[in-house]
Design a protein around this motif. Structure first.
Motif, PDB file in Angstrom:
ATOM      1  N   GLY A  51     -33.837  21.866 160.770  1.00 37.50           N
ATOM      2  CA  GLY A  51     -34.137  21.764 161.399  1.00 37.50           C
ATOM      3  C   GLY A  51     -34.287  23.044 161.682  1.00 37.50           C
ATOM      4  N   THR A  52     -34.618  23.427 163.852  1.00 35.90           N
ATOM      5  CA  THR A  52     -35.097  24.869 163.843  1.00 35.90           C
ATOM      6  C   THR A  52     -33.907  25.203 164.845  1.00 35.90           C
ATOM      7  OG1 THR A  52     -37.644  24.993 163.804  1.00 35.90           O
ATOM      8  CG2 THR A  52     -36.497  26.626 165.218  1.00 35.90           C
ATOM      9  N   ASN A  53     -33.203  26.915 164.553  1.00 31.42           N
ATOM     10  CA  ASN A  53     -31.728  26.900 164.567  1.00 31.42           C
ATOM     11  C   ASN A  53     -31.741  28.412 165.500  1.00 31.42           C
ATOM     12  OD1 ASN A  53     -30.307  24.748 163.511  1.00 31.42           O
ATOM     13  ND2 ASN A  53     -30.330  25.338 161.765  1.00 31.42           N
ATOM     14  N   LEU A  54     -31.195  28.788 166.162  1.00 31.12           N
ATOM     15  CA  LEU A  54     -31.749  29.265 166.886  1.00 31.12           C
ATOM     16  C   LEU A  54     -29.936  30.284 167.444  1.00 31.12           C
ATOM     17  CD1 LEU A  54     -33.612  28.725 170.919  1.00 31.12           C
ATOM     18  CD2 LEU A  54     -34.682  29.674 168.155  1.00 31.12           C
ATOM     19  N   GLU A  55     -30.033  31.798 167.786  1.00 29.46           N
ATOM     20  CA  GLU A  55     -28.600  32.471 167.628  1.00 29.46           C
ATOM     21  C   GLU A  55     -29.152  33.912 168.528  1.00 29.46           C
ATOM     22  OE1 GLU A  55     -24.897  34.411 164.946  1.00 29.46           O
ATOM     23  OE2 GLU A  55     -26.114  32.803 164.054  1.00 29.46           O
ATOM     24  N   GLY A 106     -43.448  23.487 158.140  1.00 25.37           N
ATOM     25  CA  GLY A 106     -41.894  23.263 157.434  1.00 25.37           C
ATOM     26  C   GLY A 106     -41.336  24.019 159.288  1.00 25.37           C
ATOM     27  N   HIS A 107     -39.627  23.803 159.019  1.00 24.23           N
ATOM     28  CA  HIS A 107     -39.865  24.724 160.732  1.00 24.23           C
ATOM     29  C   HIS A 107     -39.483  26.190 160.249  1.00 24.23           C
ATOM     30  CE1 HIS A 107     -38.501  21.720 162.682  1.00 24.23           C
ATOM     31  NE2 HIS A 107     -37.765  20.993 161.287  1.00 24.23           N
ATOM     32  N   PHE A 108     -39.873  26.267 157.993  1.00 26.39           N
ATOM     33  CA  PHE A 108     -39.962  28.021 158.169  1.00 26.39           C
ATOM     34  C   PHE A 108     -40.895  28.543 158.336  1.00 26.39           C
ATOM     35  CE2 PHE A 108     -40.927  31.573 155.509  1.00 26.39           C
ATOM     36  CZ  PHE A 108     -40.012  32.363 155.070  1.00 26.39           C
TER      37      PHE A 108
END
Length: 462
Positions: free
Chosen positions: A63-67, A286-288
């Protein structure tokens, strides 16, 4: 002119996070113009905001994770894809956990919620980045590649090849974003059995069940794996269907995997921060690779926006010469700093000043190395904007314009004798009660020399 859009009313969904397994409540709320898509963690002190920005991507595993500043948002792509697919520009997404609910593993329920909330146009114009040449990103390790090429509208094609018997080569194409709801939104997330084993071993997919993820069985299921699957999914019996998929699910489309990859591309590219007029072709996305491409696009767009210089025909008959300008503005030489108005609409104005060595300010401002004072460039931009605001009343000669606020002033380059200054002022919000809020830019020699946000008010000259 296409207007920005948001939802009409707030709406709430509940469910579990795919990887956290925690119950989560997500509320979609209307957002002001130019807000974009923003996540708000209402479970944390101060309700921190994380913008849907590619530069906040920290992890793309499952998944695409933000921070941002230690605050995390996981698996952002499905809800963002729904927002783009529903033609939205501005939405506030409130969460009481780090991860939106997985629902059935697609964007279907998010689209339905948005349609139930309603969609409304806003006052501001939507910005599009028009692709003029091919832009690409290649992941040398995986061979994944994404390119975007010129097109009159946003189109996406995905080509996937998983190199397995159960799921080989698939393609999917979305030619019109209006077809997202019927063609893409209900394509569910998927996983291979060998991936699932790793995820289970690492304590992930706690919210997974056989209703929110397609599982392609690409290997023999060991007795240990079968026990773990039954435990993870809360099932007494699990079997493999003839088409190689774990039971309890029927594919919506033969190429559902490719369609879901297309959904992911749309959600991940929402992190660019603006709409695109271009055709995206993603090979083994892909997410990357998606988010790396989004970062590259975002950087290119910001550089072009910063350096973009509009062109005008300076030999064309002006809308207003200096005589007409003086009938509207109360300023007079040497403090009148606009020579012509060359373009104007309800939301913008373009003015011009020829800078000569005869300017009074050069007598005392660096006379040995004359440079136009920055404050006078700001004043000239304000006078140009004053023409716009005074044009909104029938008797401008009876009004005076007063500064209320100046923000984000930046001086980029020197302005010298012999330069021709072009001032462009665009409304940030509609003129109300005589108050004008605008973005002002000054250009000379083919580059941006100054910029500022200006707010002014007109008042009757008593």
């Amino acid at each position: 002119m296409v207007k920005q859009k948001t939802i009409q009313s707030e709406i709430t969904l509940t469910g579990v996070g795919l990887h956290t397994g925690k119950e989560v409540t997500m509320t979609l709320k209307p957002a002001p113009v130019n807000n974009g898509f923003t996540f708000v963690r209402v479970d944390l002190e101060g309700c921190p905001v994380i913008e849907a920005d590619a530069n906040y991507v920290v992890n793309t595993q499952r998944g695409t994770n933000l921070e941002k500043l230690g605050v995390k948002i996981q698996t952002s792509e499905h809800v963002l894809a729904a927002c783009i697919g529903c033609d939205l520009d501005n939405v506030i997404i409130e969460l009481n956990e780090s991860e939106p609910p997985i629902m059935d593993g697609s964007s279907k329920y998010f689209v339905e919620a948005i349609e139930k909330a309603g969609i409304v146009e806003q006052e501001a114009e939507r910005y599009y980045y028009v692709v003029k040449e091919v832009i690409s990103y290649v992941d040398e390790n995986t061979g994944s590649e994404i390119i975007v090429m010129p097109s009159d509208e946003y189109q996406v094609t995905t080509m996937v090849d998983f190199g397995t018997k159960v799921l080989g080569t698939q393609n999917a194409t979305l030619k019109h974003m209006s077809e997202f709801k019927t063609e893409i939104a209900d394509a569910r997330t998927f996983s291979f059995l060998h991936e699932l084993e790793t995820l289970l071993d690492h304590g992930l997919i706690k919210g997974g069940d056989l209703n929110n993820a397609i599982v392609y069985v690409d290997k023999e299921i060991s007795e240990k794996t079968m026990v773990n699957l039954k435990k993870a999914f809360g099932k007494d019996n699990i079997s493999v269907k003839p088409n190689g998929i774990l039971d309890n699910l029927t594919l919506h489309y033969p190429n559902e995997a490719a369609r879901h990859k297309l959904l992911d591309v749309i959600g991940d590219l929402a992190l660019i921060g603006c709409r695109i007029k271009g055709k995206v072709i993603a090979n083994k996305p892909g997410h990357f690779v998606n988010t790396q491409f989004a970062k590259k696009m975002s950087k290119i767009i910001k550089i072009e926006q910063r350096n973009h210089v509009p062109t005008y025909d300076l030999n064309k008959e002006p809308l207003m010469d200096v005589t007409k300008i003086m009938k509207m503005l109360p300023h007079r030489p040497p403090f009148l700093l606009v020579d012509r108005i060359i373009e104007m609409s309800d939301s913008h104005v373009v003015g011009l000043k020829n800078v000569t060595m005869n300017e009074d300010f050069f007598v005392g401002h660096f006379p040995g190395a004359p440079v136009m004072p920055g404050v006078l460039i700001v004043e000239a931009m304000a006078q140009t904007g004053g023409i716009l605001i005074l044009s909104s009343v029938p008797d401008p000669e009876n009004y005076l314009t007063y500064f209320m606020k100046i923000d984000n002033v930046k001086f980029k380059h020197k302005v010298l004798p012999g330069d021709t200054l072009i001032f462009k002022c665009d409304l940030i919000s509609p003129i109300r009660r005589g108050i004008c809020h605008m973005q002002a830019n000054a250009y000379a020699n083919g580059r941006l020399v100054a910029e500022a946000e200006l707010m002014a008010q007109i008042a009757k000259n008593q």
